[in-house]
Design an enzyme around this catalytic site. Structure first.
Site, PDB file in Angstrom:
ATOM      1  N   GLY A  95      -6.418   0.826  -7.687  1.00 44.80           N
ATOM      2  CA  GLY A  95      -5.861   0.611  -6.347  1.00 44.80           C
ATOM      3  C   GLY A  95      -4.363   0.816  -6.304  1.00 44.80           C
ATOM      4  O   GLY A  95      -3.710   0.424  -5.329  1.00 44.80           O
ATOM      5  N   SER A  96      -3.803   1.439  -7.322  1.00 41.57           N
ATOM      6  CA  SER A  96      -2.344   1.536  -7.448  1.00 41.57           C
ATOM      7  C   SER A  96      -1.702   2.381  -6.353  1.00 41.57           C
ATOM      8  O   SER A  96      -2.054   3.552  -6.168  1.00 41.57           O
ATOM      9  CB  SER A  96      -2.015   2.124  -8.824  1.00 41.57           C
ATOM     10  OG  SER A  96      -0.683   2.596  -8.854  1.00 41.57           O
ATOM     11  N   ASN A  97      -0.736   1.770  -5.671  1.00 37.95           N
ATOM     12  CA  ASN A  97       0.066   2.524  -4.702  1.00 37.95           C
ATOM     13  C   ASN A  97       0.928   3.550  -5.417  1.00 37.95           C
ATOM     14  O   ASN A  97       1.136   4.659  -4.930  1.00 37.95           O
ATOM     15  CB  ASN A  97       0.994   1.569  -3.933  1.00 37.95           C
ATOM     16  CG  ASN A  97       0.227   0.583  -3.080  1.00 37.95           C
ATOM     17  OD1 ASN A  97      -0.554   0.974  -2.218  1.00 37.95           O
ATOM     18  ND2 ASN A  97       0.437  -0.705  -3.319  1.00 37.95           N
TER      19      ASN A  97
ATOM     20  N   CYS B 213       0.298   5.176  -8.124  1.00 34.57           N
ATOM     21  CA  CYS B 213      -0.448   6.367  -8.559  1.00 34.57           C
ATOM     22  C   CYS B 213      -0.658   7.342  -7.414  1.00 34.57           C
ATOM     23  O   CYS B 213      -0.425   8.543  -7.574  1.00 34.57           O
ATOM     24  CB  CYS B 213      -1.792   5.944  -9.166  1.00 34.57           C
ATOM     25  SG  CYS B 213      -1.612   5.236 -10.826  1.00 34.57           S
TER      26      CYS B 213
END
Ligand code: PLP
Length: 324
Positions: free
Chosen positions: A75-77, A79
């Site tokens: 869920g990384s912003n 990335c």
């Protein structure tokens, strides 16, 4: 701040607005609260990551890289933002994510794939498995004759933090226009680069306000250590005054765990939505506003700046704030 600016690859629409949140302040009986709208950096829903990536991609291009390699959670912003930035800069992008591919993909993972990033899972639920994965991917690409540029998780490096040190003069000009002198600037702290940079920029300019990080993904002790190290490295890079331990203030905002909505965060997000139309995400910004509200209850001693760092892709994700 008389510093030599690192090369920048333009991504963000700057300056972002600084908006007085009068209804929010009235609702909680607080001194003025101003929201620095870095959710509106204007690039790929990247929030605070857009500023960091301007310098990180600028450096990647300066050293002749042809691929960005970074990682985080599914869920990384950071990335998804890196995947988008790579495209705009004409670079390839490989993302290393801890754990296994989820059955239902978070919007950020779907966006990263849409931007054409190659995504690899470590199969290990430990977040630190990403760090080993980054080294392995970089080596693999180098052996294949590519020129990888590794960005640590969250873009948390001296250079990434420098983007927020360099954002402080922008904020200072806006505060002067509003005739507000804040007692506190508060921001969500995950990998801690944003907090570290704001602190470095605040010390460089000799500004009197406290910079507080709301720790949402690490313990207060670990966050303090990281902020101090990153802030010092950032100051060294920019040739400005280094932080000492006493400059680092971290509030515990993690609640039941990283990525798990907290009661305080849910209440804060609802208040922010209903008073100011703010979109706050369960992982970072809702918890940071929750920490600010707790500080207001304890007595803030003056106006506050809430740095809204984005997180918009998580706002409507299933199991997020509004279902809590
Ligand atoms: C929306 C959002 N807010 C805050 C943060 C925290 O920033 P940092 O990792 O620099 O502490 C992040 C990044 O992890 C983020 O994506």
């Amino acid at each position: 701040m008389a510093v030599s600016e690192p090369p920048r690859f333009p991504l963000a629409s700057l300056p972002t607005p600084l908006v007085p949140a009068r209804r929010l302040a009235d609702a909680i009986g607080s001194a003025p609260i101003l929201v620095k709208r870095d959710d509106l950096t204007g690039f790929a829903l990247a929030g605070n990551k857009a500023r960091k990536l301007e310098l990180l991609v600028g450096d990647a291009l300066a050293v002749g890289a042809d691929a960005l390699v970074t990682g985080g959670g599914a869920g990384s912003n950071h990335c998804q933002a890196t995947a988008a930035a790579a495209r705009v800069a004409g670079l390839a992008c490989v993302l290393v994510m801890y754990g296994r591919a989820p059955a239902r993909e978070h919007p950020n993972l779907r966006l990263a794939r849409a931007f054409g990033a190659e995504v690899r899972f470590t199969g290990d639920p430990d977040r630190r498995s990403v760090d080993r994965g980054l080294d392995a991917v970089a080596e693999e690409l180098a052996v294949a004759g590519r020129r990888p540029y590794v960005i640590p998780r969250g873009g948390a490096s001296a250079l990434g933090a420098a983007a927020y040190a360099l954002a402080v003069p922008e904020l200072v000009g806006q505060l002067a226009a509003e005739a507000v002198e804040p007692a506190v600037v508060i921001v969500a702290a995950g990998s801690c680069g944003t907090h570290a940079g704001l602190l470095a920029g605040t010390l460089a300019g000799g500004h009197p306000w406290r910079v507080v990080g709301a720790a949402v993904s690490r313990s207060v002790a670990e966050s303090r250590t990281r902020v101090l190290e990153l802030s010092r490295a950032c100051a060294e890079l920019l040739g400005t005054r280094a932080a000492i331990e006493g400059d680092v203030e971290v509030a515990d905002a993690i609640g039941p765990g990283y990525g798990v909505p907290s009661r305080a965060g849910v209440a804060a997000a609802r208040l922010g939505a209903r008073t100011e139309g703010l979109l706050l995400d369960p992982v970072f910004t809702a918890k940071a506003l929750g920490a600010l509200l707790a500080m207001v209850r304890e007595g803030l001693g003056g106006p506050a700046v809430f740095v809204h760092t984005g997180g918009v892709p998580s706002v409507l994700h299933e199991g997020g704030l509004w279902d809590a």
